[in-house]
Design a protein around this motif. Structure first.
Motif, PDB file in Angstrom:
ATOM      1  N   ALA A 263       0.673  -1.296  -0.045  1.00  0.00           N
ATOM      2  CA  ALA A 263       0.039  -0.042   0.083  1.00  0.00           C
ATOM      3  C   ALA A 263       0.739   1.326  -0.110  1.00  0.00           C
ATOM      4  CB  ALA A 263      -0.997   0.209   1.195  1.00  0.00           C
ATOM      5  N   TYR A 264       1.983   1.212  -0.756  1.00  0.00           N
ATOM      6  CA  TYR A 264       2.896   2.517  -0.801  1.00  0.00           C
ATOM      7  C   TYR A 264       2.211   3.740  -1.430  1.00  0.00           C
ATOM      8  CZ  TYR A 264       7.298   4.934  -1.884  1.00  0.00           C
ATOM      9  OH  TYR A 264       8.307   5.665  -2.072  1.00  0.00           O
ATOM     10  N   TYR A 265       1.499   3.271  -2.498  1.00  0.00           N
ATOM     11  CA  TYR A 265       0.760   4.416  -3.159  1.00  0.00           C
ATOM     12  C   TYR A 265      -0.800   4.388  -2.914  1.00  0.00           C
ATOM     13  CZ  TYR A 265       4.584   3.748  -6.567  1.00  0.00           C
ATOM     14  OH  TYR A 265       5.888   3.968  -6.903  1.00  0.00           O
ATOM     15  N   ARG A 266      -1.329   5.808  -3.004  1.00  0.00           N
ATOM     16  CA  ARG A 266      -2.669   6.044  -2.885  1.00  0.00           C
ATOM     17  C   ARG A 266      -3.131   6.401  -4.195  1.00  0.00           C
ATOM     18  NH1 ARG A 266      -2.080  10.590   1.181  1.00  0.00           N
ATOM     19  NH2 ARG A 266       0.097  10.671   0.063  1.00  0.00           N
ATOM     20  N   HIS A 267      -4.344   6.523  -4.389  1.00  0.00           N
ATOM     21  CA  HIS A 267      -5.094   7.118  -5.418  1.00  0.00           C
ATOM     22  C   HIS A 267      -4.600   6.508  -6.854  1.00  0.00           C
ATOM     23  CE1 HIS A 267      -6.728   9.708  -2.660  1.00  0.00           C
ATOM     24  NE2 HIS A 267      -5.450  10.435  -2.437  1.00  0.00           N
ATOM     25  N   PRO A 268      -4.831   5.415  -7.261  1.00  0.00           N
ATOM     26  CA  PRO A 268      -5.401   4.208  -6.324  1.00  0.00           C
ATOM     27  C   PRO A 268      -4.213   3.639  -5.551  1.00  0.00           C
ATOM     28  CG  PRO A 268      -4.866   3.403  -8.565  1.00  0.00           C
ATOM     29  CD  PRO A 268      -4.404   4.885  -8.577  1.00  0.00           C
ATOM     30  N   ARG A 269      -4.781   3.086  -4.408  1.00  0.00           N
ATOM     31  CA  ARG A 269      -3.889   2.563  -3.598  1.00  0.00           C
ATOM     32  C   ARG A 269      -3.428   1.086  -4.141  1.00  0.00           C
ATOM     33  NH1 ARG A 269      -4.344   2.016   2.315  1.00  0.00           N
ATOM     34  NH2 ARG A 269      -3.847  -0.086   3.038  1.00  0.00           N
ATOM     35  N   GLU A 270      -2.009   0.915  -3.946  1.00  0.00           N
ATOM     36  CA  GLU A 270      -1.250  -0.135  -4.417  1.00  0.00           C
ATOM     37  C   GLU A 270       0.120  -0.286  -3.837  1.00  0.00           C
ATOM     38  OE1 GLU A 270      -1.350   0.778  -8.754  1.00  0.00           O
ATOM     39  OE2 GLU A 270      -0.148  -1.530  -9.129  1.00  0.00           O
ATOM     40  N   ASP A 271       0.428  -1.666  -3.882  1.00  0.00           N
ATOM     41  CA  ASP A 271       1.703  -1.935  -3.548  1.00  0.00           C
ATOM     42  C   ASP A 271       2.759  -1.319  -4.406  1.00  0.00           C
ATOM     43  OD1 ASP A 271       0.322  -3.423  -1.697  1.00  0.00           O
ATOM     44  OD2 ASP A 271       1.065  -5.275  -2.474  1.00  0.00           O
ATOM     45  N   ALA A 272       3.875  -1.054  -3.933  1.00  0.00           N
ATOM     46  CA  ALA A 272       5.268  -0.857  -4.768  1.00  0.00           C
ATOM     47  C   ALA A 272       6.106  -2.067  -4.933  1.00  0.00           C
ATOM     48  CB  ALA A 272       6.083   0.366  -4.112  1.00  0.00           C
ATOM     49  N   LEU A 273       6.717  -2.059  -6.194  1.00  0.00           N
ATOM     50  CA  LEU A 273       7.996  -3.003  -6.233  1.00  0.00           C
ATOM     51  C   LEU A 273       8.929  -2.267  -5.987  1.00  0.00           C
ATOM     52  CD1 LEU A 273       7.208  -5.414  -9.289  1.00  0.00           C
ATOM     53  CD2 LEU A 273       6.566  -5.472  -6.633  1.00  0.00           C
ATOM     54  N   VAL A 274      10.012  -2.654  -4.937  1.00  0.00           N
ATOM     55  CA  VAL A 274      11.346  -2.007  -4.980  1.00  0.00           C
ATOM     56  C   VAL A 274      12.321  -2.793  -5.858  1.00  0.00           C
ATOM     57  CG1 VAL A 274      13.119  -1.327  -3.472  1.00  0.00           C
ATOM     58  CG2 VAL A 274      11.042  -1.630  -2.303  1.00  0.00           C
ATOM     59  N   MET A 275      12.948  -1.696  -6.530  1.00  0.00           N
ATOM     60  CA  MET A 275      14.061  -2.559  -7.692  1.00  0.00           C
ATOM     61  C   MET A 275      15.388  -1.813  -7.653  1.00  0.00           C
ATOM     62  SD  MET A 275      11.612  -2.493 -11.187  1.00  0.00           S
ATOM     63  CE  MET A 275      12.689  -3.956 -12.171  1.00  0.00           C
ATOM     64  N   ARG A 276      16.550  -2.346  -7.839  1.00  0.00           N
ATOM     65  CA  ARG A 276      17.832  -1.853  -7.495  1.00  0.00           C
ATOM     66  C   ARG A 276      18.587  -2.369  -8.694  1.00  0.00           C
ATOM     67  NH1 ARG A 276      20.108  -4.920  -2.652  1.00  0.00           N
ATOM     68  NH2 ARG A 276      20.495  -6.806  -4.301  1.00  0.00           N
ATOM     69  N   ALA A 277      19.697  -1.420  -8.904  1.00  0.00           N
ATOM     70  CA  ALA A 277      20.621  -1.672  -9.756  1.00  0.00           C
ATOM     71  C   ALA A 277      22.015  -1.423  -9.028  1.00  0.00           C
ATOM     72  CB  ALA A 277      20.553  -1.043 -11.208  1.00  0.00           C
ATOM     73  N   GLU A 278      23.059  -2.003  -9.445  1.00  0.00           N
ATOM     74  CA  GLU A 278      24.421  -1.733  -9.166  1.00  0.00           C
ATOM     75  C   GLU A 278      24.865  -0.582  -9.844  1.00  0.00           C
ATOM     76  OE1 GLU A 278      26.100  -3.070  -6.293  1.00  0.00           O
ATOM     77  OE2 GLU A 278      24.007  -4.295  -6.185  1.00  0.00           O
ATOM     78  N   LEU A 279      25.788   0.352  -9.430  1.00  0.00           N
ATOM     79  CA  LEU A 279      26.534   1.280 -10.240  1.00  0.00           C
ATOM     80  C   LEU A 279      27.673   1.033 -10.670  1.00  0.00           C
ATOM     81  CD1 LEU A 279      24.536   4.277  -8.559  1.00  0.00           C
ATOM     82  CD2 LEU A 279      24.065   3.162 -10.640  1.00  0.00           C
ATOM     83  N   PRO A 280      28.431   1.520 -11.718  1.00  0.00           N
ATOM     84  CA  PRO A 280      27.589   1.932 -12.880  1.00  0.00           C
ATOM     85  C   PRO A 280      26.767   1.195 -13.733  1.00  0.00           C
ATOM     86  CG  PRO A 280      29.914   1.189 -13.572  1.00  0.00           C
ATOM     87  CD  PRO A 280      29.863   1.149 -11.932  1.00  0.00           C
TER      88      PRO A 280
END
Ligand SMILES: CC(C)(COP(=O)(O)OP(=O)(O)OC[C@H]1O[C@@H](n2cnc3c(N)ncnc32)[C@H](O)[C@@H]1OP(=O)(O)O)[C@@H](O)C(=O)NCCC(=O)NCCS
Length: 168
Positions: free
Chosen positions: A141-158
């Motif tokens: 429930a990370y987002y509202r309007h509309p309420r929704e889950d977030a996926l967390v994504m990650r990348a190594e730099l560079p």
């Protein structure tokens, strides 16, 4: 039409750091793109913060057609907002923006880049996957309007943004 002929007809795109004068155009794209758009003052506050920065894609004389905003804290960066105007998607501008943002994040000391994306935003997830991001978590429930889950994504730099299109 050949690629060369198309190239001469297509206007050049410049990727450059965001300036205060870009914000009206950015807010217009933001409002047309997201159900919970950032306000002008939110963008301005981020730019004014020492840890915050943004990059834009500009087509002359049309103006800003895309942007990437976020910040660096210690050795982690957050890509907090990314959008490309609807009629110029699929031309590499999103990739160029994330690449430019990630390079500055690296210069500022970041070794990893994180972002959140709506669970239903499959286009963006596929886009980030092509740029080398992995899904590493989920925020309920990370987002509202509309309420929704977030996926967390990650990348190594560079970032591995220069992979050939046929890879993967
Ligand atoms: C996500 C977004 C920024 C991508 O920008 P873009 O300029 O269209 O993306 P690019 O043209 O740079 O595409 C880069 C890669 O992503 C892939 N990609 C882009 N759009 C895609 C789509 N609709 N479906 C699948 N893959 C896609 C491309 O295949 C490309 O990979 P390739 O060059 O190896 O073929 C754009 O779609 C957008 O602004 N969406 C709305 C806002 C949004 O969702 N922002 C992210 C919120 S977290």
């Amino acid at each position: 039409m050949s690629r060369a002929a198309r190239a001469t007809r297509e206007p050049a795109v410049e990727f450059r750091p965001c300036r205060e004068g870009d914000l009206d155009g950015i807010v217009a794209i933001e409002r047309a793109t997201f159900p919970e758009p950032w306000t002008r003052s939110q963008f301005a506050a981020l730019l004014a913060h020492p840890a915050g920065f943004g990059w834009v894609a500009e087509v002359v004389p049309r103006g800003v057609v895309g942007y990437a905003f976020g910040w660096v804290a210690a050795d982690e960066a957050e890509l907090a907002d990314l959008a490309v105007q609807g009629d110029v998607r699929g031309r590499g501008l999103g990739r160029g923006l994330v690449d430019a943002f990630a390079r500055e994040a690296g210069v500022r000391g970041a070794r990893r880049l994180y972002l959140e994306v709506r669970a239903s935003n499959i286009v963006a997830q596929q886009f980030y996957d092509r740029l080398g991001f992995d899904t590493v978590g989920r925020r309920a429930a990370y987002y509202r309007h509309p309420r929704e889950d977030a996926l967390v994504m990650r990348a190594e730099l560079p970032l591995a943004v220069d992979r050939p299109r046929t890879a993967g």
